[in-house]
Scaffold this motif. Structure first.
Motif, PDB file in Angstrom:
ATOM      1  N   ILE A  94      -0.335  -2.530   4.274  1.00  0.00           N
ATOM      2  CA  ILE A  94       0.725  -1.587   4.653  1.00  0.00           C
ATOM      3  C   ILE A  94       1.033  -1.617   6.143  1.00  0.00           C
ATOM      4  O   ILE A  94       1.953  -0.939   6.604  1.00  0.00           O
ATOM      5  N   ALA A  95       0.266  -2.396   6.914  1.00  0.00           N
ATOM      6  CA  ALA A  95       0.488  -2.507   8.358  1.00  0.00           C
ATOM      7  C   ALA A  95      -0.235  -3.733   8.871  1.00  0.00           C
ATOM      8  O   ALA A  95      -1.167  -4.237   8.232  1.00  0.00           O
ATOM      9  N   GLY A  96       0.206  -4.201  10.044  1.00  0.00           N
ATOM     10  CA  GLY A  96      -0.432  -5.342  10.677  1.00  0.00           C
ATOM     11  C   GLY A  96      -1.164  -4.936  11.934  1.00  0.00           C
ATOM     12  O   GLY A  96      -1.545  -3.768  12.115  1.00  0.00           O
ATOM     13  N   THR A 113       6.806  -0.010   1.498  1.00  0.00           N
ATOM     14  CA  THR A 113       5.645  -0.398   0.696  1.00  0.00           C
ATOM     15  C   THR A 113       4.760   0.799   0.397  1.00  0.00           C
ATOM     16  O   THR A 113       4.267   0.974  -0.730  1.00  0.00           O
ATOM     17  N   ILE A 114       4.537   1.624   1.408  1.00  0.00           N
ATOM     18  CA  ILE A 114       3.677   2.790   1.235  1.00  0.00           C
ATOM     19  C   ILE A 114       4.262   3.751   0.198  1.00  0.00           C
ATOM     20  O   ILE A 114       3.539   4.280  -0.663  1.00  0.00           O
ATOM     21  N   MET A 115       5.550   3.967   0.240  1.00  0.00           N
ATOM     22  CA  MET A 115       6.182   4.876  -0.723  1.00  0.00           C
ATOM     23  C   MET A 115       5.997   4.366  -2.149  1.00  0.00           C
ATOM     24  O   MET A 115       5.785   5.153  -3.091  1.00  0.00           O
ATOM     25  N   LYS A 116       6.057   3.070  -2.333  1.00  0.00           N
ATOM     26  CA  LYS A 116       5.856   2.501  -3.668  1.00  0.00           C
ATOM     27  C   LYS A 116       4.423   2.731  -4.159  1.00  0.00           C
ATOM     28  O   LYS A 116       4.183   2.830  -5.365  1.00  0.00           O
ATOM     29  N   LEU A 117       3.477   2.801  -3.230  1.00  0.00           N
ATOM     30  CA  LEU A 117       2.084   3.032  -3.601  1.00  0.00           C
ATOM     31  C   LEU A 117       1.817   4.485  -3.983  1.00  0.00           C
ATOM     32  O   LEU A 117       0.804   4.788  -4.605  1.00  0.00           O
ATOM     33  N   LEU A 121       6.215   7.961   8.840  1.00  0.00           N
ATOM     34  CA  LEU A 121       5.470   8.390   7.658  1.00  0.00           C
ATOM     35  C   LEU A 121       5.748   9.855   7.342  1.00  0.00           C
ATOM     36  O   LEU A 121       6.026  10.223   6.195  1.00  0.00           O
ATOM     37  N   GLU A 122       5.675  10.688   8.369  1.00  0.00           N
ATOM     38  CA  GLU A 122       5.900  12.120   8.160  1.00  0.00           C
ATOM     39  C   GLU A 122       7.357  12.400   7.818  1.00  0.00           C
ATOM     40  O   GLU A 122       7.662  13.299   7.016  1.00  0.00           O
TER      41      GLU A 122
END
Length: 387
Positions: free
Chosen positions: A125-127, A136-140, A159-160
């Protein structure tokens, strides 16, 4: 009740930039010498918390309160060392759904991928820059995202803004690491286990110091930590966690007084310091053989005496603060004082620790891999780590 604590060991806190460079791929080791057992910041984390089944609130390291209505079952984390610590506190990996790409690399290289095979294919989700991939995070669909709380809006605001619950963390000292364990205990509904892990950590601090105390009257071995960089090496200074475990083990960091963050180190500087021991970061591929074959470094005492060692890679890299840090303390103590090998019991400690943290019976061959017996086979005294 908070765990019993030891007297604090004074040290300078790290700068945030120092810590972040240590966490990023292709950068220096993490950390900063902290206050072992200083529990004031940990105490605040559970204030007002209820059981996870009934809902609870966590105060993160930004001072922000994050409330949950029930158990947390899906965790995404952009922070590199947190998955191994979450797994250690939880006793499993099942709740982790997203990780940093550098963590994925470590999982595939080390024993953690054997402990938890899913960790080798977990979605990234990050490098190295920690900027989150919000899509990607929302899909998780995580219940919570762990992110750096002091890197600015670039990494946390998206994110917030997407409506995600975010726990902001800071890192680099022993105290901060212990705060993480307490926060994770609350988050996972494992506060008693977290307290037990901290108690064990404090007990190990006492035991390692007792092992090396007889040698403290003599001149402390001079230790240099090296991390490969594109144009040579960088090192760790007095504000890095490396200084914490070096001093705990009875050594002295030759770069202690350098003010710069992740300073570059020239061959001339290494020759000038002439360290007794050189430790090579677990964050890159440099091995003792590389230094032994470097003619420019041949006059250096550590190279001449073959006291160059690759830092172990267990459930996570042992350089930075993590739940396996007490193993790093024992390893460093034996590197600096090889005569304690028969009393150190590191291999037994590795077995007990992996069983406690991960519920895994590590084999002798896997212990060899953790200790990098292959890379360190030509280093002086390393036979003392064999079974």
């Amino acid at each position: 009740m908070p765990p019993a604590v030891l007297p604090p060991h004074p040290a300078s806190p790290p700068s945030r930039r120092t810590v972040l460079r240590g966490l990023g791929a292709g950068s220096l080791a993490l950390g900063g010498a902290g206050l072992l057992g200083a529990c004031s910041s940990r105490d605040a984390q559970d204030t007002g918390a209820k059981s996870p089944e009934a809902g609870f609130t966590i105060t993160d390291q930004r001072g922000k309160k994050i409330s949950f209505d029930g158990p947390v079952t899906r965790i995404a984390t952009a922070i590199i060392p947190s998955p191994s610590m979450l797994a250690a506190v939880d006793g499993g990996y099942d709740r982790i759904v997203g990780i940093n790409e550098s963590t994925l690399t470590a999982n595939r290289q080390g024993v953690f991928g054997t402990l938890f095979p899913a960790s080798k294919t977990t979605t990234t989700i990050a490098g190295a820059d920690f900027v989150p991939n919000v899509e990607t995070i929302m899909k998780l669909a995580p219940d919570v995202v762990l992110q750096w709380g002091d890197m600015g809006d670039e990494v946390i605001a998206p994110l917030e803004s997407a409506g995600l619950k975010v726990i902001g963390l800071t890192y680099g000292t022993q105290e901060m690491m212990e705060t993480w364990i307490t926060i994770f205990g609350t988050l996972l509904g494992k506060s008693e286990r977290a307290t037990a892990l901290l108690d064990r950590m404090h007990d190990e601090d006492t035991k390692v110091r007792a092992l090396v105390d007889p040698y403290r009257k003599a001149a402390a071995p001079k230790v240099l930590y090296l991390k490969a960089a594109s144009d040579g090496y960088t090192t760790a200074t007095g504000s890095d966690y490396m200084t914490h475990w070096t001093e705990l083990a009875g050594g002295v960091n030759v770069a202690h007084d350098i003010a710069a963050d992740s300073p570059q180190v020239s061959t001339e500087q290494i020759l000038s310091w002439d360290p007794d021991v050189i430790l090579l970061s677990a964050f890159d591929d440099k091995a003792p053989a590389d230094l032994f074959g470097d003619k420019a470094l041949s006059p250096v005492r550590a190279v001449r005496d073959r006291r160059v060692y690759k830092v172990p890679l267990g459930g996570y890299r042992w350089d930075p603060p993590c739940c396996e840090s007490p193993l790093m303390w024992r390893w460093t103590a034996q590197i600096l004082h090889p005569e304690i090998a028969s009393r150190n019991g590191l291999r037994a400690q590795i077995k007990d620790t992996f069983d406690l943290l991960y519920g895994y019976g590590i084999s002798a061959a896997e212990t060899d891999e953790v200790l990098r017996l292959d890379l360190n086979s030509k280093s002086a005294g390393y036979d003392g780590f064999r079974a």
